[in-house]
Design a protein around this motif. Structure first.
Motif, PDB file in Angstrom:
ATOM      1  N   LEU A  29      15.859  25.227  32.604  1.00 24.84           N
ATOM      2  CA  LEU A  29      16.528  25.004  33.885  1.00 24.84           C
ATOM      3  C   LEU A  29      16.850  23.533  34.132  1.00 24.84           C
ATOM      4  O   LEU A  29      17.879  23.204  34.716  1.00 24.84           O
ATOM      5  CB  LEU A  29      15.652  25.554  35.017  1.00 24.84           C
ATOM      6  CG  LEU A  29      16.242  25.537  36.422  1.00 24.84           C
ATOM      7  CD1 LEU A  29      17.543  26.318  36.469  1.00 24.84           C
ATOM      8  CD2 LEU A  29      15.247  26.117  37.423  1.00 24.84           C
ATOM      9  N   ARG A  84      17.896  23.599  41.454  1.00 24.81           N
ATOM     10  CA  ARG A  84      18.607  24.593  40.649  1.00 24.81           C
ATOM     11  C   ARG A  84      17.982  25.978  40.745  1.00 24.81           C
ATOM     12  O   ARG A  84      18.612  26.972  40.361  1.00 24.81           O
ATOM     13  CB  ARG A  84      18.637  24.134  39.189  1.00 24.81           C
ATOM     14  CG  ARG A  84      19.653  23.034  38.913  1.00 24.81           C
ATOM     15  CD  ARG A  84      19.553  22.534  37.503  1.00 24.81           C
ATOM     16  NE  ARG A  84      20.637  21.588  37.197  1.00 24.81           N
ATOM     17  CZ  ARG A  84      20.641  20.770  36.151  1.00 24.81           C
ATOM     18  NH1 ARG A  84      19.612  20.770  35.292  1.00 24.81           N
ATOM     19  NH2 ARG A  84      21.660  19.954  35.937  1.00 24.81           N
ATOM     20  N   HIS A 129      22.260  27.687  36.188  1.00 22.93           N
ATOM     21  CA  HIS A 129      21.630  26.387  35.942  1.00 22.93           C
ATOM     22  C   HIS A 129      22.351  25.261  36.663  1.00 22.93           C
ATOM     23  O   HIS A 129      22.150  24.096  36.323  1.00 22.93           O
ATOM     24  CB  HIS A 129      21.600  26.099  34.436  1.00 22.93           C
ATOM     25  CG  HIS A 129      20.536  26.855  33.712  1.00 22.93           C
ATOM     26  ND1 HIS A 129      20.121  26.524  32.447  1.00 22.93           N
ATOM     27  CD2 HIS A 129      19.792  27.918  34.074  1.00 22.93           C
ATOM     28  CE1 HIS A 129      19.174  27.361  32.059  1.00 22.93           C
ATOM     29  NE2 HIS A 129      18.966  28.218  33.036  1.00 22.93           N
TER      30      HIS A 129
END
Length: 318
Positions: A29, A84, A129
């Motif tokens: 991520l 995110r 992402h």
């Protein structure tokens, strides 16, 4: 015969798919640094609710995503990973639509196929992402189209409510979603006018609720449209840019330089595969074919509306 939801194998299948989605969308991520648009999202999330609403009146995106990101920042912090994470939840929610309304719309097998294919779709992985609104916009539009289809078909009150809520959410997430939601209502209106005119009343009622909920923002949208017309970075489109709309969901980030031959081939195959799938569905399950047609109308209607606006008003297609 027991109902599908009582079968343990089905529950386990969906549990495994959702776990796989959480792992797939969470992996790596924070392996890339924030790019410019993400830093803008992070900066917006530093402001309070009233400031975010005020700032987005001058922005080219509505405020809902930034408000959600503000909530995430307050709860789990402002690291790249934390900011995110909201997009990861959006991607997982998009998969979970398969277990709920999509399963009801097209059956368990097609719903599982939808969810599994989504796990391997590059656009879903990319926007899961990014600290931007695009994956949640996809979720809201998909929810709007699916619950709208179910509401028009089954006339259940809860489907009408969820249709209305997801349509409003989509409109406050991204301006392209306003066009997409309009396409959903247009398709369902034409369909009901032919098949069941009595259900036009709840459709028009939900449309009125969406319009009333969005009306406060229409003035800011109009002001932003004037700014776009006077000066904006988007250039006029060309044929390859139109083709890119069909292939970028299956490509890694932006297509540079332009559309490759492999991407062009994929773009040519996609309509053929979609048409063949729709014809097969029409023979076996007309309702499934109608749902496929709704998806095609929403996607292409949004695309060509943007192209039309870019031709007669100002370039907005990107």
């Amino acid at each position: 015969m027991p109902e599908e939801r009582t079968i343990p194998a089905v529950r386990w299948t969906w549990a495994l798919i959702i776990i796989a989605a959480i792992l797939a969308f969470s992996f790596g991520l924070a392996h890339e640094d924030f790019w410019y648009d993400e830093t803008y999202s992070a900066a917006m999330a530093e402001h309070d609710i009233l400031q975010i609403v005020q700032l987005t009146t001058h922005d080219f995106h509505p405020p809902l995503y930034y408000l959600l990101l503000r909530g995430v920042r307050l709860v789990i912090g402002n690291s790249d990973w934390a900011l995110r994470l909201l997009s990861v939840w959006g991607a997982v929610a998009l998969v979970c639509l398969g277990a709920g309304p999509i399963r009801r719309a097209v059956g368990p097998s097609a719903a599982i196929a939808y969810a599994v294919l989504l796990l391997f779709t590059p656009a879903a992985l990319i926007y899961a992402h990014e600290a931007r609104m695009y994956i949640w916009a996809a979720f809201a539009v998909m929810a709007s189209a699916t619950y709208g289809f179910l509401a028009a078909r089954d006339n259940k009150a809860w489907d009408w409510v969820l249709f209305t809520c997801s349509s409003v959410a989509a409109s406050y997430l991204q301006y392209y979603c306003v066009i997409a939601v309009f396409q959903v209502y247009l398709f369902l209106g034409v369909w009901l006018l032919r098949k069941n005119p009595r259900r036009l009343k709840p459709l028009l009622l939900t449309a009125g609720c969406v319009i009333m909920a969005y009306l406060p923002w229409v003035f800011f949208l109009a002001a932003q449209a004037v700014k776009v017309r006077s000066a904006f970075w988007i250039s006029y489109f060309n044929g390859l840019a139109v083709l890119a709309a069909y292939v970028t969901p299956f490509s890694y980030k932006e297509l540079y330089p332009g559309v490759t031959w492999s991407a062009a081939l994929l773009g040519a195959l996609l309509p053929a595969v979609t048409i063949i799938g729709g014809l097969l569905a029409a023979r076996k399950a007309p309702g499934d074919a109608l749902f496929i047609l709704l998806g095609l109308v929403v996607f292409n209607g949004t695309l060509f509306t943007a192209l039309y606006i870019s031709t007669v008003f100002a370039p907005v297609y990107v």
